[in-house]
Design an enzyme around this catalytic site. Structure first.
Site, PDB file in Angstrom:
ATOM      1  N   ASP A 218      36.701  42.446  35.920  1.00  0.00           N
ATOM      2  CA  ASP A 218      37.126  43.419  34.918  1.00  0.00           C
ATOM      3  C   ASP A 218      37.766  44.637  35.582  1.00  0.00           C
ATOM      4  O   ASP A 218      37.251  45.144  36.581  1.00  0.00           O
ATOM      5  CB  ASP A 218      35.862  43.844  34.155  1.00  0.00           C
ATOM      6  CG  ASP A 218      36.149  44.686  32.943  1.00  0.00           C
ATOM      7  OD1 ASP A 218      36.599  44.128  31.937  1.00  0.00           O
ATOM      8  OD2 ASP A 218      35.909  45.903  32.993  1.00  0.00           O
ATOM      9  N   GLU A 267      32.196  31.270  51.666  1.00  0.00           N
ATOM     10  CA  GLU A 267      30.952  30.794  52.276  1.00  0.00           C
ATOM     11  C   GLU A 267      30.362  29.647  51.457  1.00  0.00           C
ATOM     12  O   GLU A 267      29.521  28.902  51.929  1.00  0.00           O
ATOM     13  CB  GLU A 267      29.905  31.915  52.286  1.00  0.00           C
ATOM     14  CG  GLU A 267      30.105  32.955  53.352  1.00  0.00           C
ATOM     15  CD  GLU A 267      29.151  34.121  53.131  1.00  0.00           C
ATOM     16  OE1 GLU A 267      28.124  33.954  52.429  1.00  0.00           O
ATOM     17  OE2 GLU A 267      29.454  35.208  53.644  1.00  0.00           O
TER      18      GLU A 267
HETATM   19  C1  GLC Z   1      38.255  45.291  30.219  1.00  0.00           C
HETATM   20  C2  GLC Z   1      37.591  44.477  29.156  1.00  0.00           C
HETATM   21  C3  GLC Z   1      37.429  45.328  27.940  1.00  0.00           C
HETATM   22  C4  GLC Z   1      36.578  46.509  28.293  1.00  0.00           C
HETATM   23  C5  GLC Z   1      37.154  47.276  29.469  1.00  0.00           C
HETATM   24  C6  GLC Z   1      36.156  48.215  30.056  1.00  0.00           C
HETATM   25  O1  GLC Z   1      39.547  45.585  29.897  1.00  0.00           O
HETATM   26  O2  GLC Z   1      38.319  43.310  28.927  1.00  0.00           O
HETATM   27  O3  GLC Z   1      36.870  44.612  26.882  1.00  0.00           O
HETATM   28  O4  GLC Z   1      36.474  47.368  27.193  1.00  0.00           O
HETATM   29  O5  GLC Z   1      37.533  46.429  30.511  1.00  0.00           O
HETATM   30  O6  GLC Z   1      35.169  47.505  30.745  1.00  0.00           O
END
Ligand code: GLC
Length: 537
Positions: A218, A267
């Protein structure tokens, strides 16, 4: 019949591929809150997902990516993680997660889990201690705590704004400010701190030991901030995850983190992968995340952001393929996810155009992402009452669109029953009445349904290994508004993006079509509006 499919023929055309599984994988995004509810509390959960894994196997996908299911106060639907080594009770237990991974593997499905390294929840043990222990404490340096500006420190340390709207800083009771690029409940980690780096390496190992096949990372472009956290100054307001050059996105220093993660992934046996959610200004910048010693794939948001226009699509397809070639990474394709308006609605042409777009995507070389429910032709749900909404962007009123709940409405599985078979109880967001007709049950076995179109398309793709392989498409002559290309192994694809039928010469025999097509005996075909055809040539 709409979906003419000659699987035997496709099978004889199959070519084996010796590339990694992920290079041409079709990866299905499960949004755990909204996939299937095993305990009837109205919220999806891991037992629910486990029960529905055979559906995913039968759909024909290769892997499942699960949005976060870790312990979380759910300020941003789980993208605010309090503890990576525990499952949120709303979703189940670690034992359930273990069962899910094992079941998936038994069915031949790989499992990718979500990692949210840019920030934690404000209920993470580290952050709670950082707040408690006050300015100058060791735990504070794992986040970005700073004194404010102004006479009494009453102004935020710089001018950065949160992706969800409002300042990216919140003031703690003791007067210091902390940084949060997203909601205030999502404080940003300080990735200059060794403890943060160590902790994430340990989290990677924890889940790799659990058997997962990879991680979706993310905000992968956000971890490292420009030195000194400089003001942006005069700058246009950013959009969600901004795709501009900003002092908190796409900083070069981020790459050494992924190089260290790659070593860990290697790994382990079985080709474990890292997938970057990296919004960068250009596809070339995205390719930096995919150098051979970094991550394996990145979402292609440039493709997702392209409208239904033949010239623009051809351009973005070529650009995407060209950008990945030098780093040897597969290109990926995605139309929908839990953050954007579903493509059926976004492309503006209803289910007909959505089906055509899906068949185009699935004919391109590389890996493709399917977001749960797009295989049912689910539209964006508009007009949800404010009192049921949970998206923090909605509450801060200035996010990407403020309406991410509309693509997160729970799946309809059955034509009847409470929440259309989502679970024995209700569903955390109300499903429109028309979804009865869009349920898995209503569509299964109906050759004209979108679900059967996806099943057929994935069967052809699976049988016809050349489809996802390679790094190029061979464009062929086509009238204005039409895309035509060939792929290895006797496959061609034609897409009419216009609102009118276009007469073309059929390049071969119809394998699959997104809408009914009639080929005249002499091989002429009036390709209907918003239609994609796959051909055996
Ligand atoms: C990413 C996720 C989203 C979230 C953001 C903050 O873009 O896909 O859903 O709100 O990150 O974590």
């Amino acid at each position: 019949m709409t979906q003419h499919l000659d699987l035997d023929q496709a099978l004889t055309e199959a070519e084996p591929t010796d590339t990694g599984w992920w290079r041409d994988a079709v990866i299905y995004q499960v949004y755990p809150r909204s996939f299937a509810d095993g305990n009837g509390d109205g919220m999806g959960d891991i037992p629910g997902i486990r029960e529905r894994l055979p559906y995913l196997r039968d759909l024909g996908v290769d892997a499942v990516w699960l949005s976060p299911f870790y312990a979380s106060p759910q300020a941003d639907a789980g993208y605010d993680v309090a503890d990576y080594r525990a499952i949120d009770p709303m979703f189940g237990t670690l034992h359930d997660a273990d069962g899910l991974i094992r079941d998936a593997h038994r069915l031949g499905l790989r499992v990718i889990v979500d990692l949210v390294p840019n920030h934690s929840s404000d209920q993470h043990e580290w952050f709670k201690r950082a707040l408690r222990e006050g300015p100058g404490s060791a735990l504070r340096s794992r986040y970005h705590f700073l004194p404010g500006k102004g006479e009494n420190g009453e102004l935020p340390p710089n001018d950065w704004e949160s992706v969800f709207g409002g300042p990216a800083w919140t003031r703690a009771e003791d007067g210091e400010w902390f940084l949060h690029l997203f909601a205030p409940e999502q404080p940003d980690f300080n990735w200059e701190h060794a403890a943060v780096r160590d902790e994430f390496r340990s989290i990677l190992r924890f889940w790799l030991d659990m058997g997962v096949d990879g991680f979706r990372i993310d905000v992968a472009h956000g971890l490292v901030k420009a030195e000194g956290l400089p003001d942006i100054g005069d700058h246009e307001q950013l959009k969600l995850l901004g795709n501009d050059v900003l002092p908190f996105f796409d900083q070069d220093g981020v790459h050494e983190i992924y190089r260290s993660w790659r070593l860990i992934l290697e790994e382990y046996d079985g080709e474990r992968i890292g997938v970057a959610e990296a919004w960068t200004p250009t596809v070339d910048r995205t390719a930096n995340y995919l150098r051979p010693d970094e991550l394996h794939q990145a979402f292609n948001f440039q493709y997702l952001s392209t409208g239904w226009d033949a010239v623009a699509l051809r351009e973005v397809i070529d650009l995407s393929l060209d950008a990945m070639r030098p780093v040897g990474a597969p290109t990926t394709w995605v139309l929908s996810n839990h953050d954007v308006v579903r493509h059926l609605t976004r492309l503006g042409g209803g289910v007909r155009r959505a089906r055509a777009a899906s068949l185009l995507m699935l004919a391109l070389p590389g890996s493709a992402y399917i977001y749960q429910g797009e295989e049912l032709g689910l539209p964006e749900v508009t007009g949800l009452p404010d009192e049921v909404r949970q998206d923090p962007a909605f509450f801060r009123a200035a996010g990407q669109d403020g309406f991410r709940d509309g693509c997160r409405v729970p799946m309809p599985w059955t034509a009847e029953g409470t929440s259309y078979g989502f679970g024995a109880g209700g569903s955390w967001l109300p499903q429109p009445a028309e979804w009865e007709l869009l349920s898995v049950e209503a569509q299964s076995g109906d050759p004209d349904s979108t679900l059967e179109l996806y099943r057929s398309a994935l069967a052809v793709r699976r049988a016809h290994a050349g489809l996802g392989a390679g790094t190029a498409v061979e464009w062929t002559e086509a009238p204005a508004g039409v895309l035509a290309f060939r792929r290895p192994g006797g496959f061609a694809c034609t897409v009419n993006t216009t609102g009118e039928p276009v007469t073309i010469q059929a390049p071969g025999r119809v394998l699959l079509a997104s809408a009914p097509v009639e080929v005249e005996p002499e091989g002429v075909i009036a390709l209907p509006a918003d239609t994609t055809v796959w051909w055996a040539v």
